[in-house]
Design a protein around this motif. Sequence first.
Motif, PDB file in Angstrom:
ATOM      1  N   LEU A 209      91.500  -9.367 116.097  1.00  0.00           N
ATOM      2  CA  LEU A 209      90.133  -9.394 115.583  1.00  0.00           C
ATOM      3  C   LEU A 209      89.318 -10.241 116.550  1.00  0.00           C
ATOM      4  CD1 LEU A 209      88.700  -8.303 113.005  1.00  0.00           C
ATOM      5  CD2 LEU A 209      88.942 -10.584 112.046  1.00  0.00           C
ATOM      6  N   LEU A 210      88.366  -9.628 117.238  1.00  0.00           N
ATOM      7  CA  LEU A 210      87.728 -10.247 118.397  1.00  0.00           C
ATOM      8  C   LEU A 210      86.213 -10.348 118.226  1.00  0.00           C
ATOM      9  CD1 LEU A 210      87.939 -11.245 121.369  1.00  0.00           C
ATOM     10  CD2 LEU A 210      87.899  -8.859 122.068  1.00  0.00           C
ATOM     11  N   ASP A 211      85.707 -11.576 118.251  1.00  0.00           N
ATOM     12  CA  ASP A 211      84.252 -11.784 118.194  1.00  0.00           C
ATOM     13  C   ASP A 211      83.639 -11.423 119.544  1.00  0.00           C
ATOM     14  OD1 ASP A 211      81.773 -12.545 117.208  1.00  0.00           O
ATOM     15  OD2 ASP A 211      81.996 -14.595 117.900  1.00  0.00           O
ATOM     16  N   PHE A 212      82.410 -10.902 119.531  1.00  0.00           N
ATOM     17  CA  PHE A 212      81.787 -10.506 120.793  1.00  0.00           C
ATOM     18  C   PHE A 212      81.032 -11.658 121.447  1.00  0.00           C
ATOM     19  CE2 PHE A 212      78.352  -8.799 123.392  1.00  0.00           C
ATOM     20  CZ  PHE A 212      79.076  -7.991 124.242  1.00  0.00           C
TER      21      PHE A 212
ATOM     22  N   GLY B  53      83.309 -11.119 124.168  1.00  0.00           N
ATOM     23  CA  GLY B  53      84.348 -10.264 123.611  1.00  0.00           C
ATOM     24  C   GLY B  53      84.765  -9.133 124.533  1.00  0.00           C
ATOM     25  N   TYR B  54      83.796  -8.538 125.237  1.00  0.00           N
ATOM     26  CA  TYR B  54      84.130  -7.415 126.113  1.00  0.00           C
ATOM     27  C   TYR B  54      84.953  -7.873 127.316  1.00  0.00           C
ATOM     28  CZ  TYR B  54      83.641  -3.268 129.016  1.00  0.00           C
ATOM     29  OH  TYR B  54      83.909  -2.170 129.797  1.00  0.00           O
ATOM     30  N   GLN B  55      84.598  -9.018 127.901  1.00  0.00           N
ATOM     31  CA  GLN B  55      85.384  -9.549 129.012  1.00  0.00           C
ATOM     32  C   GLN B  55      86.797  -9.893 128.574  1.00  0.00           C
ATOM     33  OE1 GLN B  55      82.575 -12.716 129.837  1.00  0.00           O
ATOM     34  NE2 GLN B  55      81.886 -11.733 131.724  1.00  0.00           N
ATOM     35  N   THR B  56      86.914 -10.466 127.375  1.00  0.00           N
ATOM     36  CA  THR B  56      88.242 -10.790 126.838  1.00  0.00           C
ATOM     37  C   THR B  56      89.056  -9.529 126.609  1.00  0.00           C
ATOM     38  OG1 THR B  56      87.289 -12.732 125.733  1.00  0.00           O
ATOM     39  CG2 THR B  56      89.457 -12.004 124.998  1.00  0.00           C
TER      40      THR B  56
ATOM     41  N   VAL C  60      98.450 -14.862 110.190  1.00  0.00           N
ATOM     42  CA  VAL C  60      97.179 -14.963 110.895  1.00  0.00           C
ATOM     43  C   VAL C  60      97.225 -16.123 111.880  1.00  0.00           C
ATOM     44  CG1 VAL C  60      94.689 -15.230 110.662  1.00  0.00           C
ATOM     45  CG2 VAL C  60      95.974 -14.048 108.875  1.00  0.00           C
ATOM     46  N   LEU C  61      96.911 -15.832 113.142  1.00  0.00           N
ATOM     47  CA  LEU C  61      96.847 -16.847 114.183  1.00  0.00           C
ATOM     48  C   LEU C  61      95.416 -16.930 114.703  1.00  0.00           C
ATOM     49  CD1 LEU C  61      99.665 -14.905 114.852  1.00  0.00           C
ATOM     50  CD2 LEU C  61     100.245 -17.179 115.664  1.00  0.00           C
ATOM     51  N   GLU C  62      95.039 -18.104 115.212  1.00  0.00           N
ATOM     52  CA  GLU C  62      93.641 -18.339 115.575  1.00  0.00           C
ATOM     53  C   GLU C  62      93.498 -18.762 117.035  1.00  0.00           C
ATOM     54  OE1 GLU C  62      91.674 -21.050 112.867  1.00  0.00           O
ATOM     55  OE2 GLU C  62      93.187 -20.665 111.326  1.00  0.00           O
ATOM     56  N   ALA C  63      92.338 -18.409 117.616  1.00  0.00           N
ATOM     57  CA  ALA C  63      91.938 -18.877 118.947  1.00  0.00           C
ATOM     58  C   ALA C  63      90.427 -19.044 118.931  1.00  0.00           C
ATOM     59  CB  ALA C  63      92.358 -17.889 120.028  1.00  0.00           C
ATOM     60  N   ASN C  64      89.934 -20.130 119.553  1.00  0.00           N
ATOM     61  CA  ASN C  64      88.509 -20.458 119.428  1.00  0.00           C
ATOM     62  C   ASN C  64      87.652 -19.991 120.599  1.00  0.00           C
ATOM     63  OD1 ASN C  64      89.343 -22.202 121.381  1.00  0.00           O
ATOM     64  ND2 ASN C  64      88.873 -24.081 120.271  1.00  0.00           N
ATOM     65  N   ASP C  65      88.243 -19.312 121.593  1.00  0.00           N
ATOM     66  CA  ASP C  65      87.437 -18.719 122.669  1.00  0.00           C
ATOM     67  C   ASP C  65      88.256 -17.646 123.363  1.00  0.00           C
ATOM     68  OD1 ASP C  65      89.025 -19.899 124.854  1.00  0.00           O
ATOM     69  OD2 ASP C  65      88.062 -21.785 124.333  1.00  0.00           O
ATOM     70  N   GLY C  66      87.607 -16.919 124.284  1.00  0.00           N
ATOM     71  CA  GLY C  66      88.268 -15.791 124.924  1.00  0.00           C
ATOM     72  C   GLY C  66      89.487 -16.178 125.741  1.00  0.00           C
ATOM     73  N   LYS C  67      89.408 -17.263 126.512  1.00  0.00           N
ATOM     74  CA  LYS C  67      90.526 -17.670 127.364  1.00  0.00           C
ATOM     75  C   LYS C  67      91.727 -18.082 126.528  1.00  0.00           C
ATOM     76  CE  LYS C  67      91.703 -20.645 131.280  1.00  0.00           C
ATOM     77  NZ  LYS C  67      93.005 -20.999 130.715  1.00  0.00           N
ATOM     78  N   THR C  68      91.472 -18.892 125.494  1.00  0.00           N
ATOM     79  CA  THR C  68      92.557 -19.305 124.608  1.00  0.00           C
ATOM     80  C   THR C  68      93.147 -18.097 123.892  1.00  0.00           C
ATOM     81  OG1 THR C  68      91.409 -21.411 124.256  1.00  0.00           O
ATOM     82  CG2 THR C  68      93.182 -20.875 122.744  1.00  0.00           C
TER      83      THR C  68
END
Length: 240
Positions: free
Chosen positions: A51-54, A61-64, A29-37
Motif C-alpha cells: 500500500l503506497l502513498d504517492f 510514490g511513482y519513483q518508489t 502489517v508492516l510499516e515504512a515512513n518514506d519511499g527509501k525505507t
Amino acid sequence: MTAQKILVIDDSIMIRKMVKSILADKYEVLEANDGKTGLDAARRIFPDLILLDFVMPKYNGYQTLQAIRRVEGLQDTPVIMISGLKEQVAEHVPEPFVGFEFLEKPFEAEVLVSRIQSLLSESTPQSAAQVIQPVVSFSAPLPPPPLKERDVTKGGEEPTLQTVMAKLTSTETLLVQGIENLVQREVVARINALSDRVDKQDAVVASLEQRLDRIQQLIEHQNKGLMVILKEIKALHAAR
C-alpha cells in the motif's frame, strides 16, 4: 497458516496506524515512513501486497514503485497507490493506470479491505484442494447459510459490538484522511499561489531590465551627442 504480509509505505503516521488497525486481524502489517525505507523493507520481507502513498518526501510514490519493480521477485507484487490528489498521479502516469491499482483518499475501511482481498486472490493461484469441489451428501439436508451481520440487525435488534467498532473505525479513518487531504490541498494551493507570485515578480523584473536597457541606450546616445557638441566648440575656439 502464516498471515499474508501487507507493507504500508506512507509518511503519515496517522494513516499507517489507521490502516494497521483496519487490517491487523486479517494480515501481518508492516510499516515504512518514506519511499527509501519502504524499498529497503520490500527487499527484505517480500510482502504479498504494498500500500503506497504517492505524495512523500525524498521519493514520491511513482519513483518508489519504479524502484520496487526493478527488484527481482517484486515485479508482480500487487501495489495499491493511495492519494488525495489523483491529478498528481495522472501527471506522472497517464490513465488508465497500469501496474498498480489506485485508491483515492479518503477511503472507507470496507473498500480498502475489499480491494486488498480482490488483488491478493488474483495474485495467488488456487491450490488443488481449492479447485476440487467438496462432495456433498444428499442423505442429510444442507445446513442453513450463516446469518450475516446485516441480517441480524435487520429485525430491529441491537447492533453487535463488532459492527459498532467497525463503523467507528471507518468514521475515524475518513475523518483523519479527510483532514490530511484538506491540509495537502491547502499546501498545494499555497505553493501554486507562491509560484504565481514568483512568476509575476519575474515578469516585473524582466520589464524593469528592459526599461534600464532603454535608459542606458538613451544615455549612450546623449553622450555621443555631447561629444559631437564639445568637438564643435573646440573647433570654434581653435578657429579664433
